[in-house]
Design a protein around this motif. Structure first.
Motif, mmCIF file in Angstrom:
data_model
loop_
_atom_site.group_PDB
_atom_site.id
_atom_site.type_symbol
_atom_site.label_atom_id
_atom_site.label_comp_id
_atom_site.label_asym_id
_atom_site.label_seq_id
_atom_site.Cartn_x
_atom_site.Cartn_y
_atom_site.Cartn_z
ATOM 1 N N VAL A 233 -10.396 7.465 -49.107
ATOM 2 C CA VAL A 233 -9.884 7.162 -50.506
ATOM 3 C C VAL A 233 -10.246 8.233 -51.260
ATOM 4 O O VAL A 233 -11.639 8.541 -51.233
ATOM 5 C CB VAL A 233 -10.367 5.859 -51.013
ATOM 6 C CG1 VAL A 233 -9.870 5.708 -52.460
ATOM 7 C CG2 VAL A 233 -10.013 4.479 -50.287
ATOM 8 N N ALA A 234 -9.584 9.058 -51.956
ATOM 9 C CA ALA A 234 -9.970 10.261 -52.793
ATOM 10 C C ALA A 234 -9.565 9.867 -54.177
ATOM 11 O O ALA A 234 -8.671 9.061 -54.393
ATOM 12 C CB ALA A 234 -9.265 11.505 -52.195
ATOM 13 N N GLY A 235 -10.045 10.725 -55.220
ATOM 14 C CA GLY A 235 -9.546 10.402 -56.707
ATOM 15 C C GLY A 235 -9.150 11.794 -57.184
ATOM 16 O O GLY A 235 -9.801 12.964 -56.940
ATOM 17 N N LEU A 236 -8.030 11.778 -57.951
ATOM 18 C CA LEU A 236 -7.594 13.105 -58.571
ATOM 19 C C LEU A 236 -7.969 13.068 -60.280
ATOM 20 O O LEU A 236 -7.271 12.045 -60.948
ATOM 21 C CB LEU A 236 -6.095 13.044 -58.589
ATOM 22 C CG LEU A 236 -5.621 14.107 -57.285
ATOM 23 C CD1 LEU A 236 -4.173 13.986 -57.332
ATOM 24 C CD2 LEU A 236 -6.256 15.340 -57.200
ATOM 25 N N LEU A 248 -11.873 14.434 -55.876
ATOM 26 C CA LEU A 248 -12.893 13.854 -55.617
ATOM 27 C C LEU A 248 -13.098 13.083 -54.201
ATOM 28 O O LEU A 248 -12.017 12.442 -53.954
ATOM 29 C CB LEU A 248 -13.507 12.609 -56.751
ATOM 30 C CG LEU A 248 -13.575 13.109 -58.136
ATOM 31 C CD1 LEU A 248 -14.090 12.287 -59.152
ATOM 32 C CD2 LEU A 248 -14.792 14.422 -57.915
ATOM 33 N N PHE A 249 -14.062 13.326 -53.395
ATOM 34 C CA PHE A 249 -14.079 12.664 -51.817
ATOM 35 C C PHE A 249 -15.457 12.563 -51.313
ATOM 36 O O PHE A 249 -16.122 13.429 -51.707
ATOM 37 C CB PHE A 249 -12.887 13.548 -51.084
ATOM 38 C CG PHE A 249 -12.749 12.553 -49.806
ATOM 39 C CD1 PHE A 249 -12.097 11.574 -49.694
ATOM 40 C CD2 PHE A 249 -13.475 13.209 -48.502
ATOM 41 C CE1 PHE A 249 -12.080 10.815 -48.338
ATOM 42 C CE2 PHE A 249 -13.172 12.611 -47.295
ATOM 43 C CZ PHE A 249 -12.597 11.338 -47.249
ATOM 44 N N GLY A 250 -15.672 11.804 -50.459
ATOM 45 C CA GLY A 250 -16.741 11.706 -49.712
ATOM 46 C C GLY A 250 -17.629 10.264 -50.307
ATOM 47 O O GLY A 250 -17.413 9.664 -51.133
ATOM 48 N N VAL A 255 -17.069 16.954 -55.263
ATOM 49 C CA VAL A 255 -15.676 17.699 -55.804
ATOM 50 C C VAL A 255 -15.437 18.585 -54.457
ATOM 51 O O VAL A 255 -16.232 19.485 -54.000
ATOM 52 C CB VAL A 255 -15.811 18.560 -56.987
ATOM 53 C CG1 VAL A 255 -14.532 19.572 -57.242
ATOM 54 C CG2 VAL A 255 -16.291 17.618 -58.239
ATOM 55 N N ILE A 256 -14.154 18.535 -54.291
ATOM 56 C CA ILE A 256 -13.583 19.247 -52.970
ATOM 57 C C ILE A 256 -13.212 20.634 -53.565
ATOM 58 O O ILE A 256 -12.339 20.683 -54.318
ATOM 59 C CB ILE A 256 -12.574 18.529 -52.238
ATOM 60 C CG1 ILE A 256 -13.058 17.380 -51.649
ATOM 61 C CG2 ILE A 256 -11.973 19.254 -51.028
ATOM 62 C CD1 ILE A 256 -14.086 17.229 -50.590
ATOM 63 N N ASP A 257 -13.788 21.804 -53.348
ATOM 64 C CA ASP A 257 -13.161 22.948 -53.739
ATOM 65 C C ASP A 257 -11.909 23.651 -53.091
ATOM 66 O O ASP A 257 -11.704 23.810 -52.235
ATOM 67 C CB ASP A 257 -14.345 24.112 -53.364
ATOM 68 C CG ASP A 257 -14.081 25.380 -54.012
ATOM 69 O OD1 ASP A 257 -13.460 25.414 -55.123
ATOM 70 O OD2 ASP A 257 -14.476 26.358 -53.641
ATOM 71 N N LEU A 258 -10.809 23.408 -54.188
ATOM 72 C CA LEU A 258 -9.672 23.753 -53.964
ATOM 73 C C LEU A 258 -9.031 24.987 -55.093
ATOM 74 O O LEU A 258 -9.171 24.707 -56.186
ATOM 75 C CB LEU A 258 -8.597 22.669 -54.179
ATOM 76 C CG LEU A 258 -8.794 21.519 -53.119
ATOM 77 C CD1 LEU A 258 -7.716 20.538 -53.395
ATOM 78 C CD2 LEU A 258 -8.454 22.079 -51.749
ATOM 79 N N PRO A 259 -8.788 26.188 -54.545
ATOM 80 C CA PRO A 259 -8.380 27.126 -55.390
ATOM 81 C C PRO A 259 -7.188 26.742 -56.111
ATOM 82 O O PRO A 259 -6.237 26.082 -55.737
ATOM 83 C CB PRO A 259 -8.031 28.232 -54.295
ATOM 84 C CG PRO A 259 -8.693 27.958 -53.161
ATOM 85 C CD PRO A 259 -8.777 26.604 -53.220
ATOM 86 N N ARG A 260 -6.967 26.969 -57.227
ATOM 87 C CA ARG A 260 -5.982 26.494 -58.334
ATOM 88 C C ARG A 260 -4.531 27.097 -57.919
ATOM 89 O O ARG A 260 -3.450 26.280 -58.144
ATOM 90 C CB ARG A 260 -6.189 26.973 -59.615
ATOM 91 C CG ARG A 260 -7.321 26.240 -60.393
ATOM 92 C CD ARG A 260 -7.103 24.740 -60.250
ATOM 93 N NE ARG A 260 -8.205 24.002 -60.738
ATOM 94 C CZ ARG A 260 -8.386 23.698 -62.090
ATOM 95 N NH1 ARG A 260 -7.604 24.152 -63.163
ATOM 96 N NH2 ARG A 260 -9.596 23.145 -62.493
ATOM 97 N N GLN A 261 -4.563 28.311 -57.255
ATOM 98 C CA GLN A 261 -3.260 28.818 -56.660
ATOM 99 C C GLN A 261 -2.941 28.272 -55.290
ATOM 100 O O GLN A 261 -1.790 28.666 -54.826
ATOM 101 C CB GLN A 261 -3.292 30.269 -56.860
ATOM 102 C CG GLN A 261 -3.705 30.711 -58.305
ATOM 103 C CD GLN A 261 -2.742 30.186 -59.283
ATOM 104 O OE1 GLN A 261 -1.451 30.185 -59.172
ATOM 105 N NE2 GLN A 261 -3.128 29.682 -60.504
#
Length: 349
Positions: A233-236, A248-250, A255-261
């Motif tokens: 289960v993750a959250g946005l 959000l996960f774990g 916070v899972i690092d995801l580049p905006r592009q």
């Protein structure tokens, strides 16, 4: 203004030609997912179209032959004449608008096919970043209530990065009084995954909650402690501007690092937009029906089925008020009930 539309694969495209003094001066095109009958969503679109200050009402509107003319007349008001041309130049313009809408949708789907390879890569990479198997099937949830009225929740399903609309589900909240998002989500997660477990349905590879730590923890608690299910289960979370901001996960959540592009971020943004739109659309339907029905309450002989007939046929309370006893009686409603209904509505005005 001349309207044409086309639907395919759960999407609708509406094309509008603006004709002034006999000349085509401008075009407007809009594409969006639709969830109800095509005519119903087209009418909803028309109702919103002239609320936009950029769209001034013309003297005349031309609509396709399969759209109910009276419903459009109610939407646009008495100052605009509505026509359904059957032949000639105006009919050709409607055909052209419809053709353009079809071409626009086809081009959109062609682009989506080209992006499929990118999407597949995004799903695989998302799984790696989260440390879970590739989330081929993702189920996402969102609540919707305005001022605590008619609380609902909705679930969308993405498979291989694409929405699977046949798997979407709507939930009216049954056990919660007032606007309690956590309690509402607890109910919905319990209902959904109790059924998945009981009926042997395909479980998702990942559940995404529209929200942060609180929503995620509620889902985890129900799945693990009540249903003994192990589903990630993750959250946005959204930022102050209500834009998709963080994944959000774990355990504990991070916070899972995801580049905006990145394609991964774009995919999550699409999922969050889709579940929010689906929940809002369902909520508006429920509120509209509740509001409609409440005005029809208290008329002896007018039960739920007859109310539904009135709603389906007349589309609006204004149209019912303008109807005659004979109009209502033609729907299979007794004349005395029709008379009592019109007396009640007219007395209220």
């Amino acid at each position: 203004d001349i309207f044409g539309y086309y639907v395919d694969k759960g999407w609708m495209c509406v094309q509008v030609f603006f004709v002034r003094q006999g000349k085509l001066i401008q075009r407007d095109v809009n594409m969006f997912p639709y969830y109800n009958e095509a005519e119903e969503d087209f009418l909803t679109y028309m109702g919103q179209f002239y609320l936009d200050s950029r769209h001034l009402k013309p003297r005349e509107i031309f609509i396709p032959g399969d759209i109910d003319q009276e419903s459009v007349e109610v939407l646009v008001g008495d100052e605009v004449k509505v026509f359904k041309p059957q032949r000639g130049e105006k009919k050709q313009l409607i055909n052209l608008a419809t053709k353009n809408a079809r071409v626009s949708l086809t081009q959109k789907f062609d682009l989506l096919e080209k992006d499929l390879a990118k999407t597949q890569g995004a799903i695989e990479n998302l799984g790696k970043l989260m440390g879970i198997p590739t989330p081929v099937r993702i189920e996402s949830f969102d609540n919707s209530n305005i001022m605590g009225t008619s609380p609902v929740s909705a679930m969308v399903v993405f498979e291989n990065g694409k929405p699977n609309k046949k798997e979407y589900r709507k939930y009216k909240i049954k056990t919660v009084e007032g606007p309690d998002d956590y309690a509402s989500m607890r109910e919905v997660i319990r209902r959904r995954y109790s059924r998945v477990k009981r009926d042997g349905l395909t479980p998702p590879d990942l559940i995404i909650m529209d929200g942060g730590q609180g929503q995620v923890n509620v889902a985890k608690d129900v799945l693990r402690n009540e249903l003994n299910l192990s589903i990630p289960v993750a959250g946005l979370q959204k930022n102050d501007k209500h834009q998709t901001n963080e994944l959000l996960f774990g355990d504990p959540l991070r916070v899972i690092d995801l580049p905006r592009q990145s394609e991964e971020f774009f995919l999550l943004h699409r999922i969050q937009d889709e579940v929010h739109r689906f929940a809002i659309t369902f909520h508006r339907q429920v509120r509209s029906k509740n509001s409609f029905s409440s005005k029809l309450d208290g008329v002896e002989g007018l039960g739920p089925k007859r109310k539904q007939k009135l709603l389906k046929h007349f589309k609006s309370m204004t149209a019912i008020q303008k109807a005659t006893v004979e109009d209502i009686h033609s729907l299979g409603i007794p004349e005395k009930v029709a008379e009592a209904l019109l007396d009640k509505l007219n007395d209220n005005n």
